[in-house]
Design a protein around this motif. Sequence first.
Motif, PDB file in Angstrom:
ATOM      1  N   SER A   9       0.827  -1.202   0.000  1.00 56.92           N
ATOM      2  CA  SER A   9       0.000   0.000   0.000  1.00 56.92           C
ATOM      3  C   SER A   9       0.864   1.257   0.000  1.00 56.92           C
ATOM      4  O   SER A   9       0.596   2.217  -0.734  1.00 56.92           O
ATOM      5  CB  SER A   9      -0.927  -0.009   1.215  1.00 56.92           C
ATOM      6  N   LYS A  48      -7.165   7.448  -2.240  1.00 52.60           N
ATOM      7  CA  LYS A  48      -7.993   6.254  -2.033  1.00 52.60           C
ATOM      8  C   LYS A  48      -7.230   5.209  -1.230  1.00 52.60           C
ATOM      9  O   LYS A  48      -7.762   4.610  -0.301  1.00 52.60           O
ATOM     10  CB  LYS A  48      -8.421   5.656  -3.369  1.00 52.60           C
ATOM     11  N   GLU A  49      -5.988   5.024  -1.580  1.00 48.00           N
ATOM     12  CA  GLU A  49      -5.170   4.032  -0.874  1.00 48.00           C
ATOM     13  C   GLU A  49      -4.990   4.426   0.590  1.00 48.00           C
ATOM     14  O   GLU A  49      -5.031   3.585   1.476  1.00 48.00           O
ATOM     15  CB  GLU A  49      -3.814   3.888  -1.570  1.00 48.00           C
ATOM     16  N   GLU A  52      -8.225   3.802   2.568  1.00 49.00           N
ATOM     17  CA  GLU A  52      -8.437   2.388   2.900  1.00 49.00           C
ATOM     18  C   GLU A  52      -7.772   2.001   4.220  1.00 49.00           C
ATOM     19  O   GLU A  52      -8.169   1.032   4.849  1.00 49.00           O
ATOM     20  CB  GLU A  52      -7.916   1.494   1.772  1.00 49.00           C
ATOM     21  N   HIS A  53      -6.768   2.757   4.631  1.00 42.37           N
ATOM     22  CA  HIS A  53      -6.053   2.434   5.869  1.00 42.37           C
ATOM     23  C   HIS A  53      -6.279   3.458   6.968  1.00 42.37           C
ATOM     24  O   HIS A  53      -5.581   3.444   7.974  1.00 42.37           O
ATOM     25  CB  HIS A  53      -4.558   2.287   5.578  1.00 42.37           C
ATOM     26  N   ASP A  55      -8.648   3.546   9.007  1.00 40.91           N
ATOM     27  CA  ASP A  55      -9.192   2.896  10.202  1.00 40.91           C
ATOM     28  C   ASP A  55      -8.092   2.548  11.216  1.00 40.91           C
ATOM     29  O   ASP A  55      -8.378   2.346  12.392  1.00 40.91           O
ATOM     30  CB  ASP A  55     -10.001   1.657   9.831  1.00 40.91           C
ATOM     31  N   ASN A  63     -16.734   0.531   8.916  1.00 37.96           N
ATOM     32  CA  ASN A  63     -16.259  -0.040   7.656  1.00 37.96           C
ATOM     33  C   ASN A  63     -17.148   0.351   6.494  1.00 37.96           C
ATOM     34  O   ASN A  63     -16.661   0.535   5.380  1.00 37.96           O
ATOM     35  CB  ASN A  63     -16.157  -1.566   7.762  1.00 37.96           C
ATOM     36  N   LEU A  66     -16.044   3.756   5.298  1.00 35.17           N
ATOM     37  CA  LEU A  66     -14.781   3.661   4.567  1.00 35.17           C
ATOM     38  C   LEU A  66     -14.992   3.060   3.184  1.00 35.17           C
ATOM     39  O   LEU A  66     -14.405   3.518   2.202  1.00 35.17           O
ATOM     40  CB  LEU A  66     -13.772   2.819   5.341  1.00 35.17           C
ATOM     41  N   GLU A  67     -15.821   2.034   3.106  1.00 39.76           N
ATOM     42  CA  GLU A  67     -16.092   1.392   1.821  1.00 39.76           C
ATOM     43  C   GLU A  67     -16.791   2.359   0.872  1.00 39.76           C
ATOM     44  O   GLU A  67     -16.460   2.420  -0.317  1.00 39.76           O
ATOM     45  CB  GLU A  67     -16.939   0.135   2.019  1.00 39.76           C
ATOM     46  N   THR A  70     -14.110   4.887  -0.337  1.00 36.01           N
ATOM     47  CA  THR A  70     -13.178   4.328  -1.323  1.00 36.01           C
ATOM     48  C   THR A  70     -13.870   4.065  -2.656  1.00 36.01           C
ATOM     49  O   THR A  70     -13.284   4.295  -3.712  1.00 36.01           O
ATOM     50  CB  THR A  70     -12.510   3.036  -0.816  1.00 36.01           C
ATOM     51  N   ASN A  71     -15.118   3.611  -2.613  1.00 34.19           N
ATOM     52  CA  ASN A  71     -15.850   3.398  -3.862  1.00 34.19           C
ATOM     53  C   ASN A  71     -16.086   4.711  -4.603  1.00 34.19           C
ATOM     54  O   ASN A  71     -15.980   4.764  -5.832  1.00 34.19           O
ATOM     55  CB  ASN A  71     -17.182   2.701  -3.595  1.00 34.19           C
ATOM     56  N   GLU A  74     -12.752   5.722  -6.141  1.00 32.82           N
ATOM     57  CA  GLU A  74     -12.476   4.856  -7.290  1.00 32.82           C
ATOM     58  C   GLU A  74     -13.296   5.285  -8.501  1.00 32.82           C
ATOM     59  O   GLU A  74     -12.787   5.317  -9.621  1.00 32.82           O
ATOM     60  CB  GLU A  74     -12.782   3.398  -6.956  1.00 32.82           C
TER      61      GLU A  74
END
Length: 94
Positions: A9, A48-49, A52-53, A55, A63, A66-67, A70-71, A74
């Motif tokens: 990552s 985005k990367e 993802e981290h 958290d 979660n 976060l999802e 990130t979506n 993306e």
Amino acid sequence: MLDVDQLLSLGIVTFSLLLTGASLIAYQRTRLRKFLIVSLAFLLYAVKELVEHVDIVFPEIENSTLELMTNLVEFLVIALFFAAVAIKEGRKNE
């Protein structure tokens, strides 16, 4: 100590930032908007990367949040790459 996933990552973030810089340099030299759009896409990919981290630093974030984040990023990255490919522009005579 970082595990393999975290190292990968970190590598992705670093490479994305390098590509952001390279595409910004290309934009400065050519003034083609597509390079500016591509640089923004690479920058958003690095973001985005990192998201993802996030958290790890803020464990109280759910979660699902976060999802969703990130979506969304993306989707923006893909849209920006499409815009960069779809833009028709020639070199400006200076």
